[in-house]
Design a protein around this motif. Structure first.
Motif, PDB file in Angstrom:
ATOM      1  N   LYS A  25     -12.148 -24.086  57.022  1.00 48.33           N
ATOM      2  CA  LYS A  25     -13.320 -23.465  57.666  1.00 48.33           C
ATOM      3  C   LYS A  25     -13.698 -22.153  56.979  1.00 48.33           C
ATOM      4  CE  LYS A  25     -10.833 -23.413  61.424  1.00 48.33           C
ATOM      5  NZ  LYS A  25      -9.661 -24.200  61.025  1.00 48.33           N
ATOM      6  N   THR A  26     -12.697 -21.295  56.817  1.00 55.72           N
ATOM      7  CA  THR A  26     -12.960 -20.008  56.161  1.00 55.72           C
ATOM      8  C   THR A  26     -13.452 -20.228  54.732  1.00 55.72           C
ATOM      9  OG1 THR A  26     -11.325 -18.911  57.558  1.00 55.72           O
ATOM     10  CG2 THR A  26     -11.902 -17.796  55.498  1.00 55.72           C
ATOM     11  N   THR A  27     -12.869 -21.205  54.052  1.00 54.55           N
ATOM     12  CA  THR A  27     -13.278 -21.499  52.669  1.00 54.55           C
ATOM     13  C   THR A  27     -14.753 -21.922  52.617  1.00 54.55           C
ATOM     14  OG1 THR A  27     -10.993 -22.205  52.306  1.00 54.55           O
ATOM     15  CG2 THR A  27     -12.570 -22.721  50.570  1.00 54.55           C
ATOM     16  N   ARG A  53      -4.597 -16.284  57.405  1.00 55.77           N
ATOM     17  CA  ARG A  53      -5.021 -17.215  58.442  1.00 55.77           C
ATOM     18  C   ARG A  53      -5.994 -16.485  59.352  1.00 55.77           C
ATOM     19  NH1 ARG A  53      -1.444 -21.505  59.004  1.00 55.77           N
ATOM     20  NH2 ARG A  53      -3.235 -22.378  60.081  1.00 55.77           N
ATOM     21  N   THR A  54      -7.009 -17.204  59.827  1.00 53.28           N
ATOM     22  CA  THR A  54      -7.966 -16.567  60.723  1.00 53.28           C
ATOM     23  C   THR A  54      -7.284 -16.229  62.049  1.00 53.28           C
ATOM     24  OG1 THR A  54      -9.738 -17.779  59.673  1.00 53.28           O
ATOM     25  CG2 THR A  54     -10.220 -16.812  61.827  1.00 53.28           C
ATOM     26  N   GLY A  81      -7.798 -21.869  63.552  1.00 52.25           N
ATOM     27  CA  GLY A  81      -7.399 -23.255  63.778  1.00 52.25           C
ATOM     28  C   GLY A  81      -5.992 -23.445  64.315  1.00 52.25           C
ATOM     29  N   ASP A 144     -11.505 -33.412  47.018  1.00 49.91           N
ATOM     30  CA  ASP A 144     -11.117 -33.148  45.626  1.00 49.91           C
ATOM     31  C   ASP A 144      -9.638 -33.455  45.379  1.00 49.91           C
ATOM     32  OD1 ASP A 144      -9.662 -30.130  45.694  1.00 49.91           O
ATOM     33  OD2 ASP A 144     -11.002 -30.565  47.350  1.00 49.91           O
TER      34      ASP A 144
HETATM   35  N1  LIG Z   1      -7.951 -28.666  47.529  1.00 47.23           N
HETATM   36  C1  LIG Z   1      -8.655 -28.110  48.494  1.00 47.23           C
HETATM   37  N2  LIG Z   1      -8.140 -27.072  49.176  1.00 47.23           N
HETATM   38  C2  LIG Z   1      -8.892 -26.521  50.163  1.00 47.23           C
HETATM   39  C3  LIG Z   1     -10.184 -26.990  50.478  1.00 47.23           C
HETATM   40  N3  LIG Z   1     -10.682 -26.236  51.476  1.00 47.23           N
HETATM   41  C4  LIG Z   1      -9.729 -25.324  51.772  1.00 47.23           C
HETATM   42  N4  LIG Z   1      -8.649 -25.499  50.975  1.00 47.23           N
HETATM   43  C5  LIG Z   1      -7.421 -24.697  50.979  1.00 47.23           C
HETATM   44  O1  LIG Z   1      -6.767 -24.836  52.235  1.00 47.23           O
HETATM   45  C6  LIG Z   1      -6.170 -23.607  52.633  1.00 47.23           C
HETATM   46  C7  LIG Z   1      -6.678 -23.185  53.996  1.00 47.23           C
HETATM   47  O2  LIG Z   1      -8.069 -22.914  53.920  1.00 47.23           O
HETATM   48  P1  LIG Z   1      -8.821 -21.979  54.970  1.00 47.23           P
HETATM   49  O3  LIG Z   1     -10.267 -22.031  54.638  1.00 47.23           O
HETATM   50  O4  LIG Z   1      -8.167 -20.676  55.064  1.00 47.23           O
HETATM   51  O5  LIG Z   1      -8.525 -22.809  56.294  1.00 47.23           O
HETATM   52  P2  LIG Z   1      -8.986 -22.465  57.779  1.00 47.23           P
HETATM   53  O6  LIG Z   1      -9.524 -23.732  58.327  1.00 47.23           O
HETATM   54  O7  LIG Z   1      -9.894 -21.288  57.791  1.00 47.23           O
HETATM   55  O8  LIG Z   1      -7.587 -22.123  58.450  1.00 47.23           O
HETATM   56  P3  LIG Z   1      -7.322 -21.261  59.801  1.00 47.23           P
HETATM   57  O9  LIG Z   1      -8.012 -19.979  59.609  1.00 47.23           O
HETATM   58  O10 LIG Z   1      -5.857 -21.098  59.923  1.00 47.23           O
HETATM   59  O11 LIG Z   1      -7.868 -22.064  60.922  1.00 47.23           O
HETATM   60  C8  LIG Z   1      -6.499 -22.595  51.549  1.00 47.23           C
HETATM   61  O12 LIG Z   1      -5.413 -22.521  50.667  1.00 47.23           O
HETATM   62  C9  LIG Z   1      -7.691 -23.225  50.837  1.00 47.23           C
HETATM   63  O13 LIG Z   1      -7.788 -22.841  49.491  1.00 47.23           O
HETATM   64  C10 LIG Z   1     -10.705 -28.093  49.711  1.00 47.23           C
HETATM   65  O14 LIG Z   1     -11.816 -28.569  49.879  1.00 47.23           O
HETATM   66  N5  LIG Z   1      -9.876 -28.607  48.751  1.00 47.23           N
END
Ligand SMILES: Nc1nc2c(ncn2[C@@H]2O[C@H](COP(=O)(O)OP(=O)(O)OP(=O)(O)O)[C@@H](O)[C@H]2O)c(=O)[nH]1
Ligand SMILES: [Mg+2]
Lengths: 201, 132
Positions: A25-27, A53-54, A81, A144
């Motif tokens: 989500k954050t990404t 982490r969020t 999350g 990916d």
């Molecule tokens: N390979 C890959 N890694 C991803 C992708 N999206 C996110 N990640 C990785 O997954 C991990 C978690 O990503 P976040 O965006 O922090 O996840 P989040 O959903 O915000 O997590 P919370 O804040 O804990 O709820 C990070 O290391 C990212 O780089 C993707 O599309 N592909």
């Protein structure tokens, strides 16, 4: 609930990225923040732990420009999350206008996606909202990883698990590369604005 | 009152109250937001410019968090919140179930005096709301 200021002709719309921990989500928001610079007026706000982490939410205001003379301000939020943060997830959902459900396509995350979606349903009920009525877009993220030999759930399985009753628009995506991140955003904004227009005009 | 929409007239009336009771007193910035983090209106003394949209999102989160904590200790609510800094302070006050009034002000203003005016402002805004 969106907020409409008739004096300044501004509509504020709240869109929340929801999904299990580490699904991306954050990404998503970080990618949007990097690639739509001229539509973003202020800094992204991230309330997070040391481990990235969020903790509470991320917040990114996004300018859509004008529709029918109204300045549309999209407020993008993510929820935390991790399972233990449901109380804060609920707070972020207050007054939501549109939702992106980010599912983690990794095979080992299958159960977590389902549990998170069920909890979204319950959380919305606590605000007397229905998951069947709120504009919703599904995003099957991390596709990916397939290229790196990591087992990924086929889209048909994700559709069956998460979207067979909801029938929401869906995208395979990769938040790290940006694949379908803009498409997801555009779709949720379009559905949300259509639903607001129906309610108001 | 339909919280989704405010008319030009309502906003102008609220702005007038905020200016008269708070900005003239020396408050740097006043924002009325809803609990979802939307801005209803914002007024400042034109010297201090804040990023009010981010501020509203954080303020709604902050208030909601404290509200949830109040429930945990068996309080109906903590209807007032105050953060004090070296140079500036922030005062939060609940207008009703949906609306919050936030004032940012410097050292020149005493908290007691501010609170009196805030109470007044809230009364007036409520009266306005109930008319519509
Ligand atoms: N390979 C890959 N890694 C991803 C992708 N999206 C996110 N990640 C990785 O997954 C991990 C978690 O990503 P976040 O965006 O922090 O996840 P989040 O959903 O915000 O997590 P919370 O804040 O804990 O709820 C990070 O290391 C990212 O780089 C993707 O599309 N592909
Ligand atoms: Mg996150």
């Amino acid at each position: 609930m969106s907020f409409i200021n008739l004096k300044e002709k501004v509509v504020q719309v709240k869109i929340v990225y929801y999904g299990p921990g580490r699904c991306g989500k954050t990404t998503n928001l970080e990618y949007i923040n990097r690639s739509f610079r001229n539509q973003i007026v202020s800094e992204m706000v991230s309330l997070k732990t040391h481990g990235d982490r969020t903790l509470f939410f991320d917040f990114l205001p996004f300018n859509m420009g004008k529709i029918k003379g109204y300045d549309i301000k999209i407020q993008l939020y993510t929820v935390p999350g991790q399972v233990k943060y449901n109380a804060t997830r609920k707070l972020v959902l207050r007054g939501v206008d549109g939702i992106v459900f980010v599912a983690d396509a990794m095979v080992k995350q299958r159960e977590k996606n389902i549990r998170s979606l069920n909890q979204l349903h319950e959380n919305l009920l606590s605000y007397k909202e229905s998951i069947f009525k709120v504009p919703l877009v599904m995003q099957y993220n991390k596709v990916d990883l397939k290229e790196h030999g990591i087992p990924i759930l086929p889209t048909e399985i994700l559709q069956k698990d998460l979207n067979s009753r909801l029938q929401a628009p869906y995208f395979e995506a990769s938040a790290v590369t940006g694949y379908n991140v803009p498409a997801t955003l555009k779709k949720v904004i379009a559905s949300t604005i259509i639903s607001i227009q129906k309610k108001l005009f | 009152m339909n919280y989704g929409i405010v008319s030009q007239e309502q906003i102008e009336q609220i702005d007038a109250i905020l200016t008269d009771k708070l900005i003239k007193l020396g408050v740097d910035c006043v924002i009325v937001i809803d609990m979802a983090g939307n801005i209803i209106t914002a007024k400042d003394n034109s010297e201090n410019k804040y990023d009010v949209y981010s501020f509203a999102a954080l303020a709604a989160g902050n208030f909601a968090t404290v509200d949830a904590m109040a429930k945990l200790v068996g309080e109906e609510e903590f209807s007032l919140l105050f953060h004090k800094g070296q140079e500036s302070s922030i005062h939060f006050s609940k207008i009703d179930e949906e609306l919050l009034l936030i004032s940012m002000f410097g050292q020149e203003i005493s908290l007691g005096f501010l609170r009196l005016n805030v109470v007044d402002v809230i009364e007036q805004i409520k009266r306005l709301w109930n008319k519509s």
